[in-house]
Design a protein around this motif. Structure first.
Motif, PDB file in Angstrom:
ATOM      1  N   TYR A   8      12.933  17.090  16.362  1.00  0.00           N
ATOM      2  CA  TYR A   8      14.021  17.411  17.132  1.00  0.00           C
ATOM      3  C   TYR A   8      15.296  16.485  16.408  1.00  0.00           C
ATOM      4  CZ  TYR A   8      10.666  18.465  20.616  1.00  0.00           C
ATOM      5  OH  TYR A   8       9.582  19.142  21.146  1.00  0.00           O
ATOM      6  N   ARG A  20      15.139  14.553  27.456  1.00  0.00           N
ATOM      7  CA  ARG A  20      16.137  15.605  27.019  1.00  0.00           C
ATOM      8  C   ARG A  20      15.965  15.540  25.467  1.00  0.00           C
ATOM      9  NH1 ARG A  20      21.923  13.839  26.717  1.00  0.00           N
ATOM     10  NH2 ARG A  20      20.931  11.851  26.816  1.00  0.00           N
ATOM     11  N   GLN A  22      17.352  17.905  21.573  1.00  0.00           N
ATOM     12  CA  GLN A  22      17.954  18.693  21.158  1.00  0.00           C
ATOM     13  C   GLN A  22      17.378  19.339  19.748  1.00  0.00           C
ATOM     14  OE1 GLN A  22      22.114  17.113  20.217  1.00  0.00           O
ATOM     15  NE2 GLN A  22      22.682  18.723  19.053  1.00  0.00           N
ATOM     16  N   ARG A  23      17.827  20.689  19.698  1.00  0.00           N
ATOM     17  CA  ARG A  23      17.134  21.450  18.526  1.00  0.00           C
ATOM     18  C   ARG A  23      18.450  22.305  18.168  1.00  0.00           C
ATOM     19  NH1 ARG A  23      11.728  24.061  19.536  1.00  0.00           N
ATOM     20  NH2 ARG A  23      10.654  22.030  18.898  1.00  0.00           N
ATOM     21  N   LYS A  26      21.391  22.957  20.361  1.00  0.00           N
ATOM     22  CA  LYS A  26      21.040  22.900  21.933  1.00  0.00           C
ATOM     23  C   LYS A  26      20.048  21.911  22.575  1.00  0.00           C
ATOM     24  CE  LYS A  26      23.749  26.693  21.924  1.00  0.00           C
ATOM     25  NZ  LYS A  26      24.941  26.861  22.641  1.00  0.00           N
ATOM     26  N   VAL A  27      20.367  21.778  23.845  1.00  0.00           N
ATOM     27  CA  VAL A  27      19.680  20.710  24.691  1.00  0.00           C
ATOM     28  C   VAL A  27      18.591  21.469  25.388  1.00  0.00           C
ATOM     29  CG1 VAL A  27      19.545  19.193  26.618  1.00  0.00           C
ATOM     30  CG2 VAL A  27      21.717  19.274  24.857  1.00  0.00           C
ATOM     31  N   GLY A  28      17.224  21.234  25.507  1.00  0.00           N
ATOM     32  CA  GLY A  28      16.133  21.304  26.193  1.00  0.00           C
ATOM     33  C   GLY A  28      15.328  20.452  26.798  1.00  0.00           C
ATOM     34  N   VAL A  36       7.662  22.238  25.679  1.00  0.00           N
ATOM     35  CA  VAL A  36       9.192  22.753  26.095  1.00  0.00           C
ATOM     36  C   VAL A  36       8.984  23.263  27.278  1.00  0.00           C
ATOM     37  CG1 VAL A  36      11.054  24.096  25.653  1.00  0.00           C
ATOM     38  CG2 VAL A  36       9.784  23.140  23.905  1.00  0.00           C
ATOM     39  N   ASP A  39      14.234  25.459  28.168  1.00  0.00           N
ATOM     40  CA  ASP A  39      14.262  26.006  26.853  1.00  0.00           C
ATOM     41  C   ASP A  39      15.565  25.456  26.272  1.00  0.00           C
ATOM     42  OD1 ASP A  39      13.497  27.578  24.545  1.00  0.00           O
ATOM     43  OD2 ASP A  39      14.236  29.422  25.504  1.00  0.00           O
ATOM     44  N   PHE A  40      15.793  25.504  25.035  1.00  0.00           N
ATOM     45  CA  PHE A  40      16.997  25.047  24.357  1.00  0.00           C
ATOM     46  C   PHE A  40      18.164  25.956  24.425  1.00  0.00           C
ATOM     47  CE2 PHE A  40      13.274  23.019  22.592  1.00  0.00           C
ATOM     48  CZ  PHE A  40      13.630  21.838  22.302  1.00  0.00           C
TER      49      PHE A  40
END
Length: 79
Positions: A8, A20, A22-23, A26-28, A36, A39-40
């Motif tokens: 990540y 929390r 981030q990829r 986007k945050v997921g 997961v 989803d992101f």
């Protein structure tokens, strides 16, 4: 202590069993097994507190040049 693999861009601490992360900008959210669970798709997000996390979702429609910003709270996946 929970250790997750470094896959990540950002990873926060676990709160109420979820972190929390981030990829691709986007945050997921993940659980302690690195699954997961949300989803992101979010632009921003907060940690879970009392079963809820605040998130922000930006939607843009290029043809119309509109930007929608949606702020909401998502429930914990265990609820």
């Amino acid at each position: 202590m929970v250790v997750i693999k470094p896959s990540y861009e950002y990873a926060d601490y676990f709160e109420e069993g979820y972190a929390r992360v981030q990829r691709n900008g986007k945050v997921g959210y993940i659980d302690i097994l690195d699954n997961v669970v949300i989803d992101f798709i979010y632009t921003r997000g907060s940690n879970f507190s009392e079963g809820l996390a605040s998130v922000e979702l930006n939607l843009s429609i290029r043809k119309e040049r509109l930007l929608f910003r949606l702020n909401m709270r998502v429930p914990s996946p265990s609820r």
